[in-house]
Design a protein around this motif. Structure first.
Motif, PDB file in Angstrom:
ATOM      1  N   ASN A  21     106.925  57.362   6.612  1.00 48.73           N
ATOM      2  CA  ASN A  21     106.398  58.354   5.687  1.00 48.73           C
ATOM      3  C   ASN A  21     106.719  57.859   4.274  1.00 48.73           C
ATOM      4  O   ASN A  21     107.823  58.063   3.781  1.00 48.73           O
ATOM      5  CB  ASN A  21     107.037  59.719   5.956  1.00 48.73           C
ATOM      6  CG  ASN A  21     106.424  60.806   5.097  1.00 48.73           C
ATOM      7  OD1 ASN A  21     105.365  60.611   4.503  1.00 48.73           O
ATOM      8  ND2 ASN A  21     107.094  61.929   5.031  1.00 48.73           N
ATOM      9  N   ALA A  22     105.738  57.177   3.659  1.00 50.54           N
ATOM     10  CA  ALA A  22     105.980  56.541   2.362  1.00 50.54           C
ATOM     11  C   ALA A  22     104.656  56.349   1.636  1.00 50.54           C
ATOM     12  O   ALA A  22     103.587  56.385   2.247  1.00 50.54           O
ATOM     13  CB  ALA A  22     106.665  55.198   2.563  1.00 50.54           C
ATOM     14  N   ASP A  23     104.753  56.115   0.342  1.00 47.68           N
ATOM     15  CA  ASP A  23     103.587  55.789  -0.459  1.00 47.68           C
ATOM     16  C   ASP A  23     103.072  54.413  -0.014  1.00 47.68           C
ATOM     17  O   ASP A  23     103.796  53.418  -0.116  1.00 47.68           O
ATOM     18  CB  ASP A  23     103.979  55.773  -1.938  1.00 47.68           C
ATOM     19  CG  ASP A  23     102.823  55.427  -2.836  1.00 47.68           C
ATOM     20  OD1 ASP A  23     102.465  54.226  -2.907  1.00 47.68           O
ATOM     21  OD2 ASP A  23     102.286  56.339  -3.477  1.00 47.68           O
ATOM     22  N   SER A  24     101.860  54.361   0.476  1.00 52.33           N
ATOM     23  CA  SER A  24     101.343  53.118   1.063  1.00 52.33           C
ATOM     24  C   SER A  24     101.272  51.966   0.059  1.00 52.33           C
ATOM     25  O   SER A  24     101.571  50.817   0.409  1.00 52.33           O
ATOM     26  CB  SER A  24      99.984  53.343   1.714  1.00 52.33           C
ATOM     27  OG  SER A  24      99.037  53.765   0.762  1.00 52.33           O
ATOM     28  N   ALA A  25     100.900  52.240  -1.174  1.00 55.05           N
ATOM     29  CA  ALA A  25     100.806  51.170  -2.175  1.00 55.05           C
ATOM     30  C   ALA A  25     102.180  50.599  -2.506  1.00 55.05           C
ATOM     31  O   ALA A  25     102.348  49.382  -2.639  1.00 55.05           O
ATOM     32  CB  ALA A  25     100.127  51.687  -3.435  1.00 55.05           C
ATOM     33  N   LEU A  26     103.173  51.484  -2.618  1.00 55.18           N
ATOM     34  CA  LEU A  26     104.518  51.010  -2.945  1.00 55.18           C
ATOM     35  C   LEU A  26     105.169  50.281  -1.772  1.00 55.18           C
ATOM     36  O   LEU A  26     105.827  49.249  -1.961  1.00 55.18           O
ATOM     37  CB  LEU A  26     105.392  52.174  -3.409  1.00 55.18           C
ATOM     38  CG  LEU A  26     104.994  52.795  -4.755  1.00 55.18           C
ATOM     39  CD1 LEU A  26     105.862  54.002  -5.063  1.00 55.18           C
ATOM     40  CD2 LEU A  26     105.070  51.762  -5.871  1.00 55.18           C
ATOM     41  N   ILE A  27     104.978  50.783  -0.557  1.00 53.44           N
ATOM     42  CA  ILE A  27     105.549  50.109   0.607  1.00 53.44           C
ATOM     43  C   ILE A  27     104.874  48.758   0.812  1.00 53.44           C
ATOM     44  O   ILE A  27     105.501  47.801   1.257  1.00 53.44           O
ATOM     45  CB  ILE A  27     105.477  51.007   1.857  1.00 53.44           C
ATOM     46  CG1 ILE A  27     106.487  52.144   1.729  1.00 53.44           C
ATOM     47  CG2 ILE A  27     105.712  50.226   3.131  1.00 53.44           C
ATOM     48  CD1 ILE A  27     107.953  51.715   1.606  1.00 53.44           C
ATOM     49  N   ARG A  28     103.623  48.667   0.448  1.00 56.72           N
ATOM     50  CA  ARG A  28     102.932  47.365   0.519  1.00 56.72           C
ATOM     51  C   ARG A  28     103.630  46.356  -0.398  1.00 56.72           C
ATOM     52  O   ARG A  28     103.835  45.207  -0.030  1.00 56.72           O
ATOM     53  CB  ARG A  28     101.465  47.526   0.119  1.00 56.72           C
ATOM     54  CG  ARG A  28     100.710  46.224   0.164  1.00 56.72           C
ATOM     55  CD  ARG A  28      99.261  46.407  -0.299  1.00 56.72           C
ATOM     56  NE  ARG A  28      98.510  45.243   0.031  1.00 56.72           N
ATOM     57  CZ  ARG A  28      97.713  45.125   1.082  1.00 56.72           C
ATOM     58  NH1 ARG A  28      97.559  46.134   1.903  1.00 56.72           N
ATOM     59  NH2 ARG A  28      97.068  44.008   1.308  1.00 56.72           N
ATOM     60  N   ILE A  29     104.039  46.786  -1.586  1.00 57.19           N
ATOM     61  CA  ILE A  29     104.766  45.906  -2.512  1.00 57.19           C
ATOM     62  C   ILE A  29     106.101  45.486  -1.905  1.00 57.19           C
ATOM     63  O   ILE A  29     106.497  44.322  -1.992  1.00 57.19           O
ATOM     64  CB  ILE A  29     104.959  46.593  -3.882  1.00 57.19           C
ATOM     65  CG1 ILE A  29     103.602  46.784  -4.561  1.00 57.19           C
ATOM     66  CG2 ILE A  29     105.915  45.809  -4.771  1.00 57.19           C
ATOM     67  CD1 ILE A  29     103.628  47.705  -5.773  1.00 57.19           C
ATOM     68  N   VAL A  30     106.797  46.427  -1.270  1.00 56.10           N
ATOM     69  CA  VAL A  30     108.063  46.107  -0.589  1.00 56.10           C
ATOM     70  C   VAL A  30     107.827  45.016   0.448  1.00 56.10           C
ATOM     71  O   VAL A  30     108.531  43.996   0.478  1.00 56.10           O
ATOM     72  CB  VAL A  30     108.675  47.364   0.063  1.00 56.10           C
ATOM     73  CG1 VAL A  30     109.788  47.004   1.043  1.00 56.10           C
ATOM     74  CG2 VAL A  30     109.187  48.323  -0.998  1.00 56.10           C
ATOM     75  N   LEU A  31     106.838  45.220   1.307  1.00 55.60           N
ATOM     76  CA  LEU A  31     106.582  44.258   2.380  1.00 55.60           C
ATOM     77  C   LEU A  31     106.083  42.916   1.846  1.00 55.60           C
ATOM     78  O   LEU A  31     106.461  41.863   2.369  1.00 55.60           O
ATOM     79  CB  LEU A  31     105.603  44.845   3.392  1.00 55.60           C
ATOM     80  CG  LEU A  31     106.156  46.025   4.175  1.00 55.60           C
ATOM     81  CD1 LEU A  31     105.090  46.624   5.083  1.00 55.60           C
ATOM     82  CD2 LEU A  31     107.386  45.627   4.962  1.00 55.60           C
ATOM     83  N   GLU A  32     105.250  42.950   0.808  1.00 55.79           N
ATOM     84  CA  GLU A  32     104.802  41.686   0.209  1.00 55.79           C
ATOM     85  C   GLU A  32     105.990  40.890  -0.316  1.00 55.79           C
ATOM     86  O   GLU A  32     106.046  39.665  -0.153  1.00 55.79           O
ATOM     87  CB  GLU A  32     103.796  41.944  -0.906  1.00 55.79           C
ATOM     88  CG  GLU A  32     102.432  42.355  -0.403  1.00 55.79           C
ATOM     89  CD  GLU A  32     101.473  42.774  -1.507  1.00 55.79           C
ATOM     90  OE1 GLU A  32     101.896  42.934  -2.674  1.00 55.79           O
ATOM     91  OE2 GLU A  32     100.280  42.956  -1.189  1.00 55.79           O
ATOM     92  N   ASN A  33     106.939  41.559  -0.944  1.00 61.40           N
ATOM     93  CA  ASN A  33     108.110  40.869  -1.467  1.00 61.40           C
ATOM     94  C   ASN A  33     109.009  40.357  -0.343  1.00 61.40           C
ATOM     95  O   ASN A  33     109.433  39.198  -0.361  1.00 61.40           O
ATOM     96  CB  ASN A  33     108.907  41.777  -2.400  1.00 61.40           C
ATOM     97  CG  ASN A  33     108.369  41.762  -3.801  1.00 61.40           C
ATOM     98  OD1 ASN A  33     108.547  40.804  -4.533  1.00 61.40           O
ATOM     99  ND2 ASN A  33     107.695  42.825  -4.184  1.00 61.40           N
ATOM    100  N   LEU A  34     109.326  41.198   0.628  1.00 61.61           N
ATOM    101  CA  LEU A  34     110.233  40.786   1.700  1.00 61.61           C
ATOM    102  C   LEU A  34     109.612  39.717   2.599  1.00 61.61           C
ATOM    103  O   LEU A  34     110.268  38.718   2.929  1.00 61.61           O
ATOM    104  CB  LEU A  34     110.674  41.996   2.525  1.00 61.61           C
ATOM    105  CG  LEU A  34     111.537  43.022   1.789  1.00 61.61           C
ATOM    106  CD1 LEU A  34     111.870  44.197   2.705  1.00 61.61           C
ATOM    107  CD2 LEU A  34     112.812  42.385   1.236  1.00 61.61           C
ATOM    108  N   LEU A  35     108.366  39.917   2.989  1.00 58.92           N
ATOM    109  CA  LEU A  35     107.712  38.907   3.828  1.00 58.92           C
ATOM    110  C   LEU A  35     107.424  37.636   3.029  1.00 58.92           C
ATOM    111  O   LEU A  35     107.527  36.520   3.556  1.00 58.92           O
ATOM    112  CB  LEU A  35     106.429  39.473   4.440  1.00 58.92           C
ATOM    113  CG  LEU A  35     106.658  40.588   5.469  1.00 58.92           C
ATOM    114  CD1 LEU A  35     105.343  41.282   5.806  1.00 58.92           C
ATOM    115  CD2 LEU A  35     107.342  40.059   6.710  1.00 58.92           C
TER     116      LEU A  35
END
Length: 129
Positions: free
Chosen positions: A18-32
């Protein structure tokens, strides 16, 4: 990004948060993206994204078998412009993990990492309920 690389990727099915999809996408782009970058010198690179339960919360993780890091310096990982590897060795500006931390905190969660030099790194994060 580099079709000649042989990277084993494992993504756990059914991941939801349950999260803001655009912001979590940034998290995953950075971590991956970091996992991709820091496994670049491995002949048999491996990157995993999954979730496990921790203290009755979902704990997401990105794990790789890249260059890892010395836990002595783990406090600097989420500080803007602090790098544990030189720019000559790995490109980047040193703001990706600071961005990840701010987004995760904005979601009421936590982010932390564990590493072993020349073996692995794993980044964990939670998001609020």
């Amino acid at each position: 990004a580099d079709p000649s690389r042989q990277v084993e990727t494992m993504i756990q099915p059914g991941l939801k948060a349950n999260a803001d999809s655009a912001l979590i996408r940034i998290v995953l782009e950075n971590l991956l993206g970091n996992a991709w970058k820091y496994t670049s010198k491995r002949a048999r690179a491996r990157i995993e994204f999954g979730v496990t339960d921790h203290d009755d919360k979902k704990m997401f993780f990105v794990r790789d078998n890249g260059v890892g890091f010395d836990m002595t310096y783990s406090g600097a990982l989420f500080t803007p412009f602090q790098r544990l590897h030189s720019r000559k060795e790995f490109e980047g500006e040193g703001i990706g993990l600071a961005t990840v931390q701010r987004i995760i905190q904005r979601h009421g969660g936590e982010v932390w990492a564990e590493g072993v030099v020349n073996e692995s790194a794993v980044f964990y994060f939670t998001v609020g309920s």
